[in-house]
Design a protein around this motif. Structure first.
Motif, PDB file in Angstrom:
ATOM      1  N   ALA A 118      40.651  40.129  15.459  1.00 35.51           N
ATOM      2  CA  ALA A 118      41.253  40.885  16.554  1.00 35.51           C
ATOM      3  C   ALA A 118      40.153  41.440  17.448  1.00 35.51           C
ATOM      4  N   VAL A 119      40.441  41.488  18.736  1.00 34.45           N
ATOM      5  CA  VAL A 119      39.493  42.025  19.700  1.00 34.45           C
ATOM      6  C   VAL A 119      40.272  42.822  20.752  1.00 34.45           C
ATOM      7  N   ASN A 120      39.656  43.853  21.251  1.00 35.81           N
ATOM      8  CA  ASN A 120      40.243  44.653  22.320  1.00 35.81           C
ATOM      9  C   ASN A 120      40.054  43.880  23.621  1.00 35.81           C
ATOM     10  N   PRO A 121      41.126  43.438  24.278  1.00 32.96           N
ATOM     11  CA  PRO A 121      40.983  42.640  25.491  1.00 32.96           C
ATOM     12  C   PRO A 121      40.351  43.410  26.650  1.00 32.96           C
ATOM     13  N   ASP A 122      40.352  44.734  26.575  1.00 32.02           N
ATOM     14  CA  ASP A 122      39.718  45.534  27.625  1.00 32.02           C
ATOM     15  C   ASP A 122      38.198  45.402  27.575  1.00 32.02           C
ATOM     16  N   LEU A 123      37.674  44.900  26.465  1.00 37.58           N
ATOM     17  CA  LEU A 123      36.227  44.753  26.322  1.00 37.58           C
ATOM     18  C   LEU A 123      35.731  43.368  26.737  1.00 37.58           C
ATOM     19  N   ILE A 124      36.666  42.484  27.140  1.00 35.87           N
ATOM     20  CA  ILE A 124      36.272  41.144  27.561  1.00 35.87           C
ATOM     21  C   ILE A 124      35.766  41.199  29.002  1.00 35.87           C
ATOM     22  N   GLU A 125      34.532  40.757  29.193  1.00 33.81           N
ATOM     23  CA  GLU A 125      33.956  40.691  30.535  1.00 33.81           C
ATOM     24  C   GLU A 125      34.280  39.362  31.197  1.00 33.81           C
ATOM     25  N   ARG A 126      34.126  38.273  30.419  1.00 38.81           N
ATOM     26  CA  ARG A 126      34.418  36.948  30.969  1.00 38.81           C
ATOM     27  C   ARG A 126      34.634  35.971  29.824  1.00 38.81           C
ATOM     28  N   ALA A 127      35.220  34.819  30.178  1.00 38.36           N
ATOM     29  CA  ALA A 127      35.408  33.733  29.223  1.00 38.36           C
ATOM     30  C   ALA A 127      35.062  32.437  29.935  1.00 38.36           C
ATOM     31  N   GLU A 128      34.400  31.548  29.196  1.00 38.10           N
ATOM     32  CA  GLU A 128      33.965  30.275  29.768  1.00 38.10           C
ATOM     33  C   GLU A 128      34.329  29.147  28.818  1.00 38.10           C
ATOM     34  N   SER A 129      34.531  27.976  29.387  1.00 37.09           N
ATOM     35  CA  SER A 129      34.772  26.789  28.594  1.00 37.09           C
ATOM     36  C   SER A 129      33.563  25.882  28.731  1.00 37.09           C
TER      37      SER A 129
ATOM     38  N   ASP B 271      33.422  24.425  24.264  1.00 36.39           N
ATOM     39  CA  ASP B 271      34.078  25.452  23.445  1.00 36.39           C
ATOM     40  C   ASP B 271      34.279  26.693  24.299  1.00 36.39           C
ATOM     41  N   THR B 272      35.290  27.467  23.952  1.00 39.31           N
ATOM     42  CA  THR B 272      35.554  28.695  24.700  1.00 39.31           C
ATOM     43  C   THR B 272      34.639  29.800  24.187  1.00 39.31           C
ATOM     44  N   VAL B 273      33.864  30.364  25.102  1.00 38.72           N
ATOM     45  CA  VAL B 273      32.953  31.464  24.790  1.00 38.72           C
ATOM     46  C   VAL B 273      33.469  32.712  25.490  1.00 38.72           C
ATOM     47  N   VAL B 274      33.740  33.751  24.700  1.00 41.33           N
ATOM     48  CA  VAL B 274      34.197  35.034  25.236  1.00 41.33           C
ATOM     49  C   VAL B 274      33.000  35.975  25.216  1.00 41.33           C
ATOM     50  N   THR B 275      32.674  36.550  26.368  1.00 38.63           N
ATOM     51  CA  THR B 275      31.575  37.508  26.454  1.00 38.63           C
ATOM     52  C   THR B 275      32.161  38.900  26.629  1.00 38.63           C
ATOM     53  N   LEU B 276      31.773  39.812  25.742  1.00 31.53           N
ATOM     54  CA  LEU B 276      32.240  41.194  25.817  1.00 31.53           C
ATOM     55  C   LEU B 276      31.331  41.993  26.744  1.00 31.53           C
ATOM     56  N   VAL B 277      31.769  43.173  27.137  1.00 32.56           N
ATOM     57  CA  VAL B 277      31.006  43.994  28.075  1.00 32.56           C
ATOM     58  C   VAL B 277      29.647  44.411  27.524  1.00 32.56           C
ATOM     59  N   ASP B 278      29.489  44.419  26.202  1.00 34.56           N
ATOM     60  CA  ASP B 278      28.184  44.773  25.629  1.00 34.56           C
ATOM     61  C   ASP B 278      27.273  43.561  25.459  1.00 34.56           C
ATOM     62  N   GLY B 279      27.729  42.382  25.926  1.00 33.52           N
ATOM     63  CA  GLY B 279      26.925  41.179  25.843  1.00 33.52           C
ATOM     64  C   GLY B 279      27.195  40.313  24.626  1.00 33.52           C
ATOM     65  N   THR B 280      27.990  40.809  23.680  1.00 29.39           N
ATOM     66  CA  THR B 280      28.343  40.020  22.505  1.00 29.39           C
ATOM     67  C   THR B 280      29.110  38.778  22.931  1.00 29.39           C
ATOM     68  N   LYS B 281      28.730  37.643  22.362  1.00 28.74           N
ATOM     69  CA  LYS B 281      29.410  36.388  22.667  1.00 28.74           C
ATOM     70  C   LYS B 281      30.205  35.943  21.454  1.00 28.74           C
ATOM     71  N   LEU B 282      31.442  35.559  21.679  1.00 27.63           N
ATOM     72  CA  LEU B 282      32.335  35.111  20.616  1.00 27.63           C
ATOM     73  C   LEU B 282      32.777  33.689  20.921  1.00 27.63           C
ATOM     74  N   LEU B 283      32.647  32.798  19.959  1.00 27.38           N
ATOM     75  CA  LEU B 283      33.128  31.425  20.077  1.00 27.38           C
ATOM     76  C   LEU B 283      34.534  31.391  19.486  1.00 27.38           C
ATOM     77  N   VAL B 284      35.517  30.955  20.263  1.00 25.35           N
ATOM     78  CA  VAL B 284      36.899  30.959  19.788  1.00 25.35           C
ATOM     79  C   VAL B 284      37.513  29.574  19.895  1.00 25.35           C
ATOM     80  N   ALA B 285      38.526  29.332  19.056  1.00 23.55           N
ATOM     81  CA  ALA B 285      39.198  28.036  19.033  1.00 23.55           C
ATOM     82  C   ALA B 285      40.173  27.875  20.195  1.00 23.55           C
ATOM     83  N   GLU B 286      40.691  28.984  20.728  1.00 26.58           N
ATOM     84  CA  GLU B 286      41.657  28.909  21.819  1.00 26.58           C
ATOM     85  C   GLU B 286      40.990  28.352  23.068  1.00 26.58           C
ATOM     86  N   ASP B 287      41.730  27.549  23.826  1.00 25.75           N
ATOM     87  CA  ASP B 287      41.173  27.082  25.095  1.00 25.75           C
ATOM     88  C   ASP B 287      41.311  28.191  26.135  1.00 25.75           C
ATOM     89  N   LEU B 288      40.676  28.002  27.269  1.00 30.70           N
ATOM     90  CA  LEU B 288      40.627  29.046  28.297  1.00 30.70           C
ATOM     91  C   LEU B 288      42.020  29.429  28.795  1.00 30.70           C
TER      92      LEU B 288
END
Length: 93
Positions: A13-24, A27-44
């Motif tokens: 689980a992740v707080n969606p308010d902390l998502i800065e951007r997502a890129e494909s 693989d889909t990479v979610v970048t949080l506002v603190d710079g943390t990058k998360l690789l997720v299975a969901e497409d963009l």
């Protein structure tokens, strides 16, 4: 919180308010506002839909709460709660 899936299949689980951007990339990479990058299975597109549905649910719940408990909604904004209170006096033997 929204639930996403790591590439190994484990949900998290992740707080969606902390998502800065997502890129494909592809693989889909979610970048949080603190710079943390998360690789997720969901497409963009799925990620976008999940966040939109979450936000719509928050708004719908706020409207529902305001309609069903108008005094509670006012209390949360003003800090003044005008709802009747049930006062219980303990029994004394």
């Amino acid at each position: 919180m929204i639930t996403l899936t790591r590439l190994n299949g484990h949900p998290f689980a992740v707080n969606p308010d902390l998502i800065e951007r997502a890129e494909s990339t592809p693989d889909t990479v979610v970048t949080l506002v603190d710079g943390t990058k998360l690789l997720v299975a969901e497409d963009l597109a799925s990620l976008t839909r999940i966040v939109q549905e979450h936000r719509a649910g928050v708004v719908a719940l706020a409207i529902e709460m305001a309609d069903s408990e108008p005094n509670a909604a006012v209390a949360s904004v003003t800090g003044i709660d005008s709802r009747p209170r049930l006062h219980v006096t303990p029994e004394v033997d």
